[in-house]
Design an enzyme around this catalytic site. Structure first.
Site, PDB file in Angstrom:
ATOM      1  N   LYS A  18      -2.060  -1.830  -3.530  1.00 37.01           N
ATOM      2  CA  LYS A  18      -2.938  -0.615  -3.445  1.00 37.01           C
ATOM      3  C   LYS A  18      -1.563   0.240  -3.974  1.00 37.01           C
ATOM      4  O   LYS A  18      -1.277   0.984  -3.001  1.00 37.01           O
ATOM      5  CB  LYS A  18      -3.684  -0.697  -2.900  1.00 37.01           C
ATOM      6  CG  LYS A  18      -4.635   0.822  -2.172  1.00 37.01           C
ATOM      7  CD  LYS A  18      -5.537   0.626  -0.751  1.00 37.01           C
ATOM      8  CE  LYS A  18      -6.086   1.630  -0.771  1.00 37.01           C
ATOM      9  NZ  LYS A  18      -6.871   1.662   0.397  1.00 37.01           N
ATOM     10  N   LYS A  53       1.070  -1.061  -0.296  1.00 35.95           N
ATOM     11  CA  LYS A  53      -0.073   0.372   0.205  1.00 35.95           C
ATOM     12  C   LYS A  53       1.092   0.979  -0.018  1.00 35.95           C
ATOM     13  O   LYS A  53       1.440   1.254   0.757  1.00 35.95           O
ATOM     14  CB  LYS A  53      -1.689  -0.252   0.727  1.00 35.95           C
ATOM     15  CG  LYS A  53      -1.939   1.217   1.424  1.00 35.95           C
ATOM     16  CD  LYS A  53      -3.134   1.244   2.334  1.00 35.95           C
ATOM     17  CE  LYS A  53      -4.156   2.776   3.047  1.00 35.95           C
ATOM     18  NZ  LYS A  53      -4.398   2.014   3.583  1.00 35.95           N
TER      19      LYS A  53
END
Ligand SMILES: [Zn+2]
Length: 325
Positions: free
Chosen positions: A246, A193
């Site tokens: 992400k 992320k």
């Protein structure tokens, strides 16, 4: 010379040699749940995406399951925020209530993921617990995150999805779940992320912008690729059942590398900024929305993602976009 154009000569031929596709089974719809009753509101920075009270979230889920969507991930927006994000792990809190309500209504007709983080629940908007000087304290934060994961498992979540980027979150959560005999509850880690500018609209939606500083001390710097791979390796060693990259579109190289690294299921999060760029671009008449959405999602699948979390899920099934020419 190979005559490549023979593979493209007409639509049937192009269909024949298609290598990548998307089905409804590979899409996960994110839902924002607000602690209210009979209430919903469109998020101005994310056209056609709403915050829902748990009862109206059930209606929204029903509409989408009727159209063939069976995967949902829940994000909670509590009424009360405090220093340690106590509503994140309150077993009567907004997310446990929503999980119970959705599971009572749909049982095993759907797969429910629960995001595990503190930022929507803390008054400072960080994903962990800060000390007096504003540093996010890693190991202190882990217990709170594990408590939240346990509460969501108890409420009936099929998967918990730690998104907070604290070191050791997966093994801490796994131990707590195993000790409580939730060995069937999966852990989907947001392993790679990045500290991304593409999250802006989500922070409106989840009402979670940091009140001081930023998240760069825990989310990955986007100028590095190898740290993302180390994060994924670490999460796998800690017992993650599936991993995630992400955002998705600006990070297709990361998705592709992670695909080479593991045979575990690979998720990609087509985040709010990616969604809103397409929405506002289409509204401005720059391109055809359906065509752009399908191209984007195919690109994410082509990079190697098995499953895509995307806000486009709702439009895709309501408009039958997967089946148009
Ligand atoms: Zn967070």
């Amino acid at each position: 010379m190979i005559r490549m154009r023979k593979f493209r000569r007409n639509n049937l031929t192009r269909e024949l040699f298609t290598e990548v596709s998307i089905t409804k089974n590979q899409l996960v719809m994110p839902i924002f749940i607000v602690e209210k009753i009979n209430w919903s509101k469109e998020i101005s920075s994310m056209p056609n995406i709403y915050q829902y009270s748990p009862d109206l979230a059930v209606k929204h889920v029903e509409e989408l399951t009727d159209l063939g969507i069976s995967n949902f991930i829940l994000f909670g927006i509590p009424n009360h925020k405090d220093q340690s994000g106590s509503e994140a792990y309150n077993n009567k809190g907004v997310i446990p209530n929503a999980i119970k309500l959705i599971k009572e209504t749909f049982d095993d007709k759907l797969t429910l993921f629960a995001d595990v983080c503190l930022c929507e629940y803390t008054n400072h908007g960080h994903c962990g617990i800060p000390n007096e000087t504003g540093q996010i304290v890693n190991d202190k934060s882990l217990n709170y995150l594990a408590k939240a994961a346990l509460v969501y498992a108890e409420a009936g979540a099929d998967w918990v999805a730690p998104s907070n980027m604290m070191d050791g979150r997966v093994i801490t959560i796994k131990r707590v779940l195993d000790d409580a005999n939730f060995t069937d509850v999966g852990i989907l880690s947001y392993s790679a992320k990045f500290a991304s500018n593409y999250y802006g609209p989500f922070r409106d939606a989840a009402e979670s912008p940091p009140q001081f500083g930023d998240r760069k001390s825990y989310q990955i710097d986007y100028r590095t690729k190898r740290q993302a791979l180390l994060e994924v390796e670490s999460d796998i060693q800690q017992g993650a059942d599936a991993v995630m990259v992400k955002p998705a579109l600006p990070y297709l190289d990361i998705i592709s590398k992670v695909r080479e690294l593991t045979d575990l299921p690979l998720f990609a999060y087509n985040v709010s900024g990616e969604y809103s760029m397409v929405k506002f671009g289409a509204k401005a008449g720059l391109f055809d929305e359906r065509a752009m959405v399908i191209e984007n999602l195919i690109a994410i699948r082509r990079a190697g993602a098995d499953v895509i979390l995307t806000y486009h899920t709702s439009d895709i099934v309501k408009n039958g976009w997967l089946y148009q020419e």
